[in-house]
Design a protein around this motif. Structure first.
Motif, PDB file in Angstrom:
ATOM      1  N   ASN A  15     -12.835   4.266   0.992  1.00 26.77           N
ATOM      2  CA  ASN A  15     -12.943   2.858   1.407  1.00 26.77           C
ATOM      3  C   ASN A  15     -11.653   2.112   1.048  1.00 26.77           C
ATOM      4  O   ASN A  15     -11.667   1.144   0.276  1.00 26.77           O
ATOM      5  CB  ASN A  15     -14.146   2.184   0.727  1.00 26.77           C
ATOM      6  CG  ASN A  15     -15.469   2.801   1.103  1.00 26.77           C
ATOM      7  OD1 ASN A  15     -16.068   2.457   2.111  1.00 26.77           O
ATOM      8  ND2 ASN A  15     -15.933   3.743   0.284  1.00 26.77           N
ATOM      9  N   ARG A  16     -10.564   2.551   1.597  1.00 33.33           N
ATOM     10  CA  ARG A  16      -9.261   2.010   1.193  1.00 33.33           C
ATOM     11  C   ARG A  16      -9.065   0.551   1.587  1.00 33.33           C
ATOM     12  O   ARG A  16      -8.199  -0.131   1.038  1.00 33.33           O
ATOM     13  CB  ARG A  16      -8.138   2.882   1.762  1.00 33.33           C
ATOM     14  CG  ARG A  16      -8.180   4.308   1.243  1.00 33.33           C
ATOM     15  CD  ARG A  16      -6.936   5.080   1.548  1.00 33.33           C
ATOM     16  NE  ARG A  16      -7.136   6.515   1.363  1.00 33.33           N
ATOM     17  CZ  ARG A  16      -6.189   7.417   1.510  1.00 33.33           C
ATOM     18  NH1 ARG A  16      -4.970   7.047   1.831  1.00 33.33           N
ATOM     19  NH2 ARG A  16      -6.451   8.699   1.338  1.00 33.33           N
ATOM     20  N   GLU A  17      -9.848   0.078   2.529  1.00 31.08           N
ATOM     21  CA  GLU A  17      -9.743  -1.335   2.896  1.00 31.08           C
ATOM     22  C   GLU A  17     -10.149  -2.233   1.730  1.00 31.08           C
ATOM     23  O   GLU A  17      -9.734  -3.398   1.643  1.00 31.08           O
ATOM     24  CB  GLU A  17     -10.606  -1.635   4.122  1.00 31.08           C
ATOM     25  CG  GLU A  17     -12.112  -1.605   3.898  1.00 31.08           C
ATOM     26  CD  GLU A  17     -12.708  -0.207   3.881  1.00 31.08           C
ATOM     27  OE1 GLU A  17     -13.940  -0.099   3.681  1.00 31.08           O
ATOM     28  OE2 GLU A  17     -11.953   0.782   4.077  1.00 31.08           O
TER      29      GLU A  17
ATOM     30  N   THR B 153      -6.760  -3.112  -0.051  1.00 29.34           N
ATOM     31  CA  THR B 153      -5.866  -4.066   0.604  1.00 29.34           C
ATOM     32  C   THR B 153      -6.519  -5.416   0.872  1.00 29.34           C
ATOM     33  O   THR B 153      -5.880  -6.458   0.721  1.00 29.34           O
ATOM     34  CB  THR B 153      -5.350  -3.472   1.927  1.00 29.34           C
ATOM     35  OG1 THR B 153      -6.470  -3.030   2.713  1.00 29.34           O
ATOM     36  CG2 THR B 153      -4.441  -2.280   1.658  1.00 29.34           C
ATOM     37  N   ASP B 154      -7.807  -5.426   1.250  1.00 28.70           N
ATOM     38  CA  ASP B 154      -8.467  -6.684   1.601  1.00 28.70           C
ATOM     39  C   ASP B 154      -8.571  -7.652   0.433  1.00 28.70           C
ATOM     40  O   ASP B 154      -8.586  -8.873   0.628  1.00 28.70           O
ATOM     41  CB  ASP B 154      -9.874  -6.410   2.156  1.00 28.70           C
ATOM     42  CG  ASP B 154      -9.854  -5.737   3.518  1.00 28.70           C
ATOM     43  OD1 ASP B 154      -8.747  -5.617   4.099  1.00 28.70           O
ATOM     44  OD2 ASP B 154     -10.924  -5.316   3.990  1.00 28.70           O
ATOM     45  N   LEU B 155      -8.661  -7.112  -0.789  1.00 31.22           N
ATOM     46  CA  LEU B 155      -8.839  -7.957  -1.970  1.00 31.22           C
ATOM     47  C   LEU B 155      -7.569  -8.122  -2.801  1.00 31.22           C
ATOM     48  O   LEU B 155      -7.601  -8.699  -3.886  1.00 31.22           O
ATOM     49  CB  LEU B 155      -9.954  -7.382  -2.857  1.00 31.22           C
ATOM     50  CG  LEU B 155     -11.352  -7.316  -2.222  1.00 31.22           C
ATOM     51  CD1 LEU B 155     -12.326  -6.599  -3.151  1.00 31.22           C
ATOM     52  CD2 LEU B 155     -11.859  -8.706  -1.887  1.00 31.22           C
TER      53      LEU B 155
ATOM     54  N   HIS C 297       0.860  -1.179   0.000  1.00 33.61           N
ATOM     55  CA  HIS C 297       0.000   0.000   0.000  1.00 33.61           C
ATOM     56  C   HIS C 297       0.894   1.225   0.000  1.00 33.61           C
ATOM     57  O   HIS C 297       1.950   1.239   0.627  1.00 33.61           O
ATOM     58  CB  HIS C 297      -0.916  -0.012   1.231  1.00 33.61           C
ATOM     59  CG  HIS C 297      -1.976   1.041   1.186  1.00 33.61           C
ATOM     60  ND1 HIS C 297      -1.784   2.307   1.686  1.00 33.61           N
ATOM     61  CD2 HIS C 297      -3.230   1.014   0.684  1.00 33.61           C
ATOM     62  CE1 HIS C 297      -2.893   3.012   1.510  1.00 33.61           C
ATOM     63  NE2 HIS C 297      -3.785   2.247   0.900  1.00 33.61           N
ATOM     64  N   SER C 298       0.496   2.254  -0.709  1.00 35.35           N
ATOM     65  CA  SER C 298       1.384   3.405  -0.895  1.00 35.35           C
ATOM     66  C   SER C 298       1.553   4.250   0.349  1.00 35.35           C
ATOM     67  O   SER C 298       2.492   5.014   0.454  1.00 35.35           O
ATOM     68  CB  SER C 298       0.849   4.291  -2.032  1.00 35.35           C
ATOM     69  OG  SER C 298      -0.423   4.797  -1.692  1.00 35.35           O
TER      70      SER C 298
ATOM     71  N   VAL D 122      -4.239 -10.999  -7.217  1.00 38.07           N
ATOM     72  CA  VAL D 122      -3.003 -11.670  -7.634  1.00 38.07           C
ATOM     73  C   VAL D 122      -3.297 -13.105  -8.062  1.00 38.07           C
ATOM     74  O   VAL D 122      -2.827 -13.567  -9.110  1.00 38.07           O
ATOM     75  CB  VAL D 122      -1.951 -11.648  -6.503  1.00 38.07           C
ATOM     76  CG1 VAL D 122      -0.730 -12.487  -6.899  1.00 38.07           C
ATOM     77  CG2 VAL D 122      -1.519 -10.211  -6.202  1.00 38.07           C
ATOM     78  N   ARG D 123      -4.083 -13.820  -7.262  1.00 41.05           N
ATOM     79  CA  ARG D 123      -4.417 -15.218  -7.601  1.00 41.05           C
ATOM     80  C   ARG D 123      -5.170 -15.295  -8.927  1.00 41.05           C
ATOM     81  O   ARG D 123      -4.920 -16.198  -9.739  1.00 41.05           O
ATOM     82  CB  ARG D 123      -5.255 -15.837  -6.470  1.00 41.05           C
ATOM     83  CG  ARG D 123      -4.468 -16.186  -5.220  1.00 41.05           C
ATOM     84  CD  ARG D 123      -5.286 -17.082  -4.293  1.00 41.05           C
ATOM     85  NE  ARG D 123      -6.449 -16.386  -3.760  1.00 41.05           N
ATOM     86  CZ  ARG D 123      -6.457 -15.696  -2.633  1.00 41.05           C
ATOM     87  NH1 ARG D 123      -5.356 -15.590  -1.917  1.00 41.05           N
ATOM     88  NH2 ARG D 123      -7.566 -15.112  -2.206  1.00 41.05           N
ATOM     89  N   TYR D 124      -6.086 -14.389  -9.137  1.00 38.20           N
ATOM     90  CA  TYR D 124      -6.860 -14.350 -10.382  1.00 38.20           C
ATOM     91  C   TYR D 124      -5.936 -14.178 -11.595  1.00 38.20           C
ATOM     92  O   TYR D 124      -6.054 -14.905 -12.597  1.00 38.20           O
ATOM     93  CB  TYR D 124      -7.871 -13.205 -10.320  1.00 38.20           C
ATOM     94  CG  TYR D 124      -8.534 -12.860 -11.631  1.00 38.20           C
ATOM     95  CD1 TYR D 124      -9.543 -13.661 -12.164  1.00 38.20           C
ATOM     96  CD2 TYR D 124      -8.159 -11.709 -12.335  1.00 38.20           C
ATOM     97  CE1 TYR D 124     -10.162 -13.330 -13.363  1.00 38.20           C
ATOM     98  CE2 TYR D 124      -8.772 -11.379 -13.536  1.00 38.20           C
ATOM     99  CZ  TYR D 124      -9.765 -12.192 -14.047  1.00 38.20           C
ATOM    100  OH  TYR D 124     -10.362 -11.859 -15.236  1.00 38.20           O
ATOM    101  N   ALA D 125      -5.007 -13.232 -11.502  1.00 41.77           N
ATOM    102  CA  ALA D 125      -4.095 -12.975 -12.628  1.00 41.77           C
ATOM    103  C   ALA D 125      -3.178 -14.161 -12.880  1.00 41.77           C
ATOM    104  O   ALA D 125      -2.955 -14.554 -14.035  1.00 41.77           O
ATOM    105  CB  ALA D 125      -3.281 -11.721 -12.341  1.00 41.77           C
ATOM    106  N   LYS D 126      -2.655 -14.763 -11.826  1.00 45.03           N
ATOM    107  CA  LYS D 126      -1.739 -15.895 -11.979  1.00 45.03           C
ATOM    108  C   LYS D 126      -2.446 -17.111 -12.587  1.00 45.03           C
ATOM    109  O   LYS D 126      -1.869 -17.831 -13.394  1.00 45.03           O
ATOM    110  CB  LYS D 126      -1.136 -16.264 -10.631  1.00 45.03           C
ATOM    111  CG  LYS D 126      -0.151 -15.238 -10.085  1.00 45.03           C
ATOM    112  CD  LYS D 126       0.273 -15.547  -8.662  1.00 45.03           C
ATOM    113  CE  LYS D 126       1.145 -16.771  -8.591  1.00 45.03           C
ATOM    114  NZ  LYS D 126       1.655 -16.983  -7.205  1.00 45.03           N
TER     115      LYS D 126
END
Length: 362
Positions: free
Chosen positions: A324-326, A329-331, A181-182, A336-340
């Protein structure tokens, strides 16, 4: 299985890198893979040499080369393979593939209408030849359903087997364990070539709306191109120099992805959505427009609410993530799993292998 990939050159470009990585993945799986170029000049040539993949020369001198000796030599070379896989159009190459009677598959990576500057006569001659020859291949593959629909309308393709196979990428090129997170400053990012088709102006005006609604943070634009000065002038005209940073072309874009909270890609009519895959591999949400073509196909299955219709909706979506920045981070791990799972070069290799086998059985 002996496979020959054909493309113009190994110069830097998305299609060229995709082809090379596909050929490497196929070699690892035991296929006898070779690549044919019209010219060996290009930045990827040395990289390809290190992979131990045989390289052939087509002898083609130009896009409208019709030398009969070259044609005969191409036919002879093609007959040494079981599968000819074409990735770019050349009348003489496609004609030689057709009359060699070797099984031929053509991948269309996007339609070129309106992209390159050329005379109408040259365009119509090339497209007429292409329409005839594409309708004679054994299988035509497009890099998205959007591209495939365009190709069907433009070239007919009524008797040819067609299918969409979404692109895959080399996952080791991305820092998959560096999802971050930035920090306290909400950061919106874009990584893109600066051309008219990328519609970066849409993002600038939406960002202005977002700020007027009370949104916080900054916008970072990574990239360069013919429209760089145009975008820079829009930023100045709107008085956003302190909030929008144009950093130019960068080779290490991973560092920028890791500091973004949200990625936006405002282009229309994308053949494929590589930018979305890159964003997801860094755990970041990406927002795109309804008219984004293949880009929409990558985003919609996992985050359909990030497909928006206009600049006002984009501003509202940015405001949502700001407050709603959570949701970022929450997803992140799910993205990452979806892209891989769906966009690896290994998945792409298996999809093409299935098409090769089916084609050889017919």
């Amino acid at each position: 299985m002996k496979v020959l990939h054909c493309i113009n050159s190994p110069h830097i470009g998305g299609i060229e890198r995709l082809l090379i990585e596909l050929a490497i993945a196929q070699k690892k799986k035991g296929l006898e893979v070779s690549i044919m170029f019209d010219t060996r000049n290009g930045s990827y040539y040395k990289y390809l040499l290190k992979q131990g993949i045989p390289i052939l020369d087509s002898g083609i001198k130009s896009g409208f080369d019709f030398n009969f000796t070259t044609y005969k030599q191409l036919k002879k070379q093609f007959k040494a393979f079981q599968v000819i896989h074409l990735h770019s159009f050349s009348p003489i190459r496609s004609t030689a593939a057709k009359y060699s009677k070797v099984k031929t598959i053509y991948t269309i990576h996007g339609l070129s209408k309106g992209v390159r500057k050329e005379s109408l006569l040259k365009y119509h001659i090339r497209e007429s030849l292409k329409k005839w020859l594409l309708n004679t291949v054994h299988v035509l593959i497009a890099n998205s359903n959007y591209t495939l629909d365009l190709a069907r309308k433009h070239y007919g393709l009524k008797k040819v087997k067609t299918k969409a196979i979404l692109n895959g990428i080399k996952l080791t090129d991305y820092s998959l364990n560096e999802v971050s997170h930035s920090g306290s400053i909400f950061t919106i990012g874009l990584v893109s070539r600066f051309t008219k088709r990328k519609r970066i102006d849409r993002l600038i005006y939406a960002f202005k709306k977002y700020k007027d609604m009370g949104g916080s943070g900054k916008l970072i634009l990574v990239g360069d191109g013919t429209e760089f000065n145009v975008i820079q002038n829009i930023v100045k005209h709107l008085g956003l120099e302190d909030l929008i940073k144009l950093v130019g072309y960068k080779t290490n874009v991973n560092a920028y992805y890791n500091c973004f909270d949200v990625v936006v890609h405002p282009s229309d009519n994308e053949g494929f959505g590589l930018i979305a895959v890159e964003a997801f591999l860094h755990g970041k949400p990406i927002i795109a427009f309804n008219d984004s073509g293949g880009l929409k196909e990558v985003i919609q299955p996992i985050e359909p609410y990030n497909i928006i219709a206009n600049k006002n909706e984009l501003a509202l979506r940015l405001l949502f993530y700001d407050t709603n920045r959570e949701q970022i981070t929450d997803l992140s791990n799910e993205r990452v799993r979806y892209a891989k799972k769906h966009f690896s070069i290994e998945r792409m290799e298996r999809d093409y292998y299935k098409e090769y086998k089916l084609m050889l059985l017919r």
